[in-house]
Design a protein around this motif. Structure first.
Motif, PDB file in Angstrom:
ATOM      1  N   ASN A   7     -65.423  79.382 -23.278  1.00 45.75           N
ATOM      2  CA  ASN A   7     -66.899  78.789 -23.595  1.00 45.75           C
ATOM      3  C   ASN A   7     -66.511  77.229 -23.105  1.00 45.75           C
ATOM      4  O   ASN A   7     -67.669  76.894 -22.229  1.00 45.75           O
ATOM      5  CB  ASN A   7     -67.449  78.644 -25.217  1.00 45.75           C
ATOM      6  N   VAL A   8     -65.587  76.595 -23.293  1.00 48.71           N
ATOM      7  CA  VAL A   8     -65.346  75.535 -22.937  1.00 48.71           C
ATOM      8  C   VAL A   8     -65.407  75.379 -21.069  1.00 48.71           C
ATOM      9  O   VAL A   8     -65.781  74.460 -20.462  1.00 48.71           O
ATOM     10  CB  VAL A   8     -64.243  74.755 -23.613  1.00 48.71           C
ATOM     11  N   SER A   9     -64.610  76.377 -20.666  1.00 50.10           N
ATOM     12  CA  SER A   9     -64.462  76.358 -19.372  1.00 50.10           C
ATOM     13  C   SER A   9     -65.855  76.586 -18.698  1.00 50.10           C
ATOM     14  O   SER A   9     -66.334  76.165 -17.501  1.00 50.10           O
ATOM     15  CB  SER A   9     -63.421  77.459 -18.687  1.00 50.10           C
ATOM     16  N   ALA A  10     -66.522  77.417 -18.934  1.00 50.34           N
ATOM     17  CA  ALA A  10     -68.039  77.730 -18.549  1.00 50.34           C
ATOM     18  C   ALA A  10     -68.943  76.616 -18.567  1.00 50.34           C
ATOM     19  O   ALA A  10     -69.508  76.467 -17.749  1.00 50.34           O
ATOM     20  CB  ALA A  10     -68.624  78.866 -19.317  1.00 50.34           C
ATOM     21  N   GLU A  11     -69.028  75.969 -19.718  1.00 51.62           N
ATOM     22  CA  GLU A  11     -69.849  74.771 -19.975  1.00 51.62           C
ATOM     23  C   GLU A  11     -69.313  73.673 -18.684  1.00 51.62           C
ATOM     24  O   GLU A  11     -70.124  72.827 -18.344  1.00 51.62           O
ATOM     25  CB  GLU A  11     -69.668  74.177 -21.067  1.00 51.62           C
ATOM     26  N   SER A  12     -68.102  73.524 -18.600  1.00 48.61           N
ATOM     27  CA  SER A  12     -67.305  72.474 -17.881  1.00 48.61           C
ATOM     28  C   SER A  12     -67.837  72.704 -16.138  1.00 48.61           C
ATOM     29  O   SER A  12     -68.203  71.942 -15.327  1.00 48.61           O
ATOM     30  CB  SER A  12     -65.856  72.504 -17.829  1.00 48.61           C
ATOM     31  N   ILE A  13     -67.860  74.087 -15.887  1.00 48.40           N
ATOM     32  CA  ILE A  13     -68.181  74.563 -14.717  1.00 48.40           C
ATOM     33  C   ILE A  13     -69.783  74.180 -14.367  1.00 48.40           C
ATOM     34  O   ILE A  13     -70.191  73.732 -13.129  1.00 48.40           O
ATOM     35  CB  ILE A  13     -68.063  76.008 -14.315  1.00 48.40           C
ATOM     36  N   ALA A  14     -70.543  74.303 -15.560  1.00 53.12           N
ATOM     37  CA  ALA A  14     -71.958  74.289 -15.387  1.00 53.12           C
ATOM     38  C   ALA A  14     -72.317  73.032 -15.042  1.00 53.12           C
ATOM     39  O   ALA A  14     -73.292  72.504 -14.662  1.00 53.12           O
ATOM     40  CB  ALA A  14     -72.654  74.964 -16.520  1.00 53.12           C
ATOM     41  N   TYR A  15     -71.628  72.076 -15.762  1.00 51.46           N
ATOM     42  CA  TYR A  15     -71.906  70.607 -15.687  1.00 51.46           C
ATOM     43  C   TYR A  15     -71.196  69.755 -14.414  1.00 51.46           C
ATOM     44  O   TYR A  15     -71.713  68.351 -14.085  1.00 51.46           O
ATOM     45  CB  TYR A  15     -71.695  69.855 -17.005  1.00 51.46           C
ATOM     46  N   VAL A  16     -70.512  70.628 -13.639  1.00 55.02           N
ATOM     47  CA  VAL A  16     -69.976  69.748 -12.573  1.00 55.02           C
ATOM     48  C   VAL A  16     -70.937  69.456 -11.418  1.00 55.02           C
ATOM     49  O   VAL A  16     -71.550  70.433 -10.942  1.00 55.02           O
ATOM     50  CB  VAL A  16     -68.674  70.559 -12.034  1.00 55.02           C
ATOM     51  N   ARG A  17     -71.126  68.371 -10.857  1.00 53.21           N
ATOM     52  CA  ARG A  17     -72.137  68.058  -9.900  1.00 53.21           C
ATOM     53  C   ARG A  17     -71.161  67.143  -8.726  1.00 53.21           C
ATOM     54  O   ARG A  17     -70.817  66.139  -9.123  1.00 53.21           O
ATOM     55  CB  ARG A  17     -73.293  67.530 -10.365  1.00 53.21           C
ATOM     56  N   LEU A  18     -70.722  67.523  -7.791  1.00 50.42           N
ATOM     57  CA  LEU A  18     -70.160  66.719  -6.788  1.00 50.42           C
ATOM     58  C   LEU A  18     -71.305  66.271  -5.768  1.00 50.42           C
ATOM     59  O   LEU A  18     -72.431  67.017  -5.336  1.00 50.42           O
ATOM     60  CB  LEU A  18     -69.124  67.394  -5.910  1.00 50.42           C
ATOM     61  N   PRO A  19     -71.236  65.132  -5.139  1.00 50.59           N
ATOM     62  CA  PRO A  19     -72.111  64.804  -3.964  1.00 50.59           C
ATOM     63  C   PRO A  19     -71.554  65.584  -2.890  1.00 50.59           C
ATOM     64  O   PRO A  19     -70.636  66.240  -2.651  1.00 50.59           O
ATOM     65  CB  PRO A  19     -71.801  63.279  -3.972  1.00 50.59           C
ATOM     66  N   PHE A  30     -62.593  62.582  -2.288  1.00 56.45           N
ATOM     67  CA  PHE A  30     -61.697  63.696  -3.039  1.00 56.45           C
ATOM     68  C   PHE A  30     -61.288  62.757  -4.522  1.00 56.45           C
ATOM     69  O   PHE A  30     -61.046  63.347  -5.480  1.00 56.45           O
ATOM     70  CB  PHE A  30     -60.336  63.866  -2.303  1.00 56.45           C
ATOM     71  N   LEU A  31     -61.065  61.285  -4.338  1.00 56.94           N
ATOM     72  CA  LEU A  31     -60.851  60.672  -5.471  1.00 56.94           C
ATOM     73  C   LEU A  31     -61.951  60.732  -6.331  1.00 56.94           C
ATOM     74  O   LEU A  31     -61.797  60.945  -7.728  1.00 56.94           O
ATOM     75  CB  LEU A  31     -60.687  59.095  -5.168  1.00 56.94           C
ATOM     76  N   HIS A  32     -62.922  60.661  -6.145  1.00 56.84           N
ATOM     77  CA  HIS A  32     -64.234  60.760  -6.969  1.00 56.84           C
ATOM     78  C   HIS A  32     -64.361  62.395  -7.494  1.00 56.84           C
ATOM     79  O   HIS A  32     -64.588  62.566  -8.571  1.00 56.84           O
ATOM     80  CB  HIS A  32     -65.603  60.467  -6.061  1.00 56.84           C
TER      81      HIS A  32
END
Length: 248
Positions: A7-19, A30-32
């Motif tokens: 569940n934690v992994s799925a939530e983490s993936i869902a909230y990741v937003r990269l420019p 890549f630092l960002h």
């Protein structure tokens, strides 16, 4: 029933937003990205790699096309993209060593920009000399003989340039004000002269009218003498002022 870790992994993936990928600053991007992954506790190498691919444009995807697959590696993508889009070391060296080029930047910003592209093998002393030669001559002369870290010197250079810019602005304003005052004085003199000339023309016309109704025995020299007498009433300081203003 799903485990807490999934569940934690799925939530983490869902909230990741990269420019979108910064092609002109791949290392900084890549630092960002790695900071975003760490904040969201995203550890899966494949998930991180897929997020990177999703942030690429067409040219970026083409540059890593042969690396994309089920077992795509985040580190491989990172190295390929940096190698492809990073500014070459030779270009960075020329940019740093060439004199001039501060533009509208403050000395502190110039130093930060030079540090961001600093090639391997250039130490603090060399960076200081290259930085100083890019500053305006007055600022460089003031800073070069002082002690302190490069960051401290850059902060002092900021203050020197601010003071120099302020003095230049004040001088420009005073110069404009002086020019405006001079033109106003000229305008007033021109108005006064115009009024004076109109009065003289009126006086001359009046004299001619009265002269025609009087006896013709009055000599021409008497009329001219009277006109010259009237013109002698023009104030000498006004004429001197006109000469001074128009000769500047």
């Amino acid at each position: 029933m799903s485990s807490p870790n999934l569940n934690v992994s799925a939530e983490s993936i869902a909230y990741v937003r990269l420019p979108s990928f910064w092609r002109h600053s791949p290392r900084e991007w890549f630092l960002h990205a790695e900071a975003v992954f760490a904040n969201n506790r995203l550890r899966s190498d494949v998930s991180k790699a897929n997020h990177v691919i999703a942030a690429l444009d067409e040219e970026g995807v083409k540059s890593v096309y042969n690396l994309i697959g089920p077992n795509v590696c985040f580190e491989s993508l990172k190295q390929r993209l940096i190698a492809t889009f990073a500014v070459p070391q030779s270009t960075c060296f020329r940019s740093i060593t060439q004199p001039g080029g501060i533009g509208n930047r403050r000395p502190t910003q110039l130093l930060h920009d030079m540090r961001s592209i600093l090639p391997d093998g250039i130490g603090e002393d060399a960076l200081k000399q290259f930085w100083l030669q890019k500053l305006p001559p007055t600022t460089s002369a003031f800073i070069s003989g002082q002690d302190g870290s490069l960051e401290d010197l850059a902060a002092r250079a900021d203050r020197v340039m601010e003071a120099t810019s302020y003095s230049a602005d004040v001088h420009a304003v005073n110069k404009i004000k002086a020019s405006t005052d001079r033109f106003r004085a000229m305008e007033n003199v021109i108005i006064a002269l115009t009024t004076l000339i109109a009065s003289l023309v009126t006086l001359q016309s009046t004299k001619r009218y009265h002269g025609s109704s009087r006896s013709r025995s009055k000599s021409r020299s008497d009329v001219e003498g009277h006109f010259l007498h009237q013109r002698s009433n023009v104030k000498l300081p006004v004429l001197i002022l006109v000469f001074r203003l128009t000769s500047k």
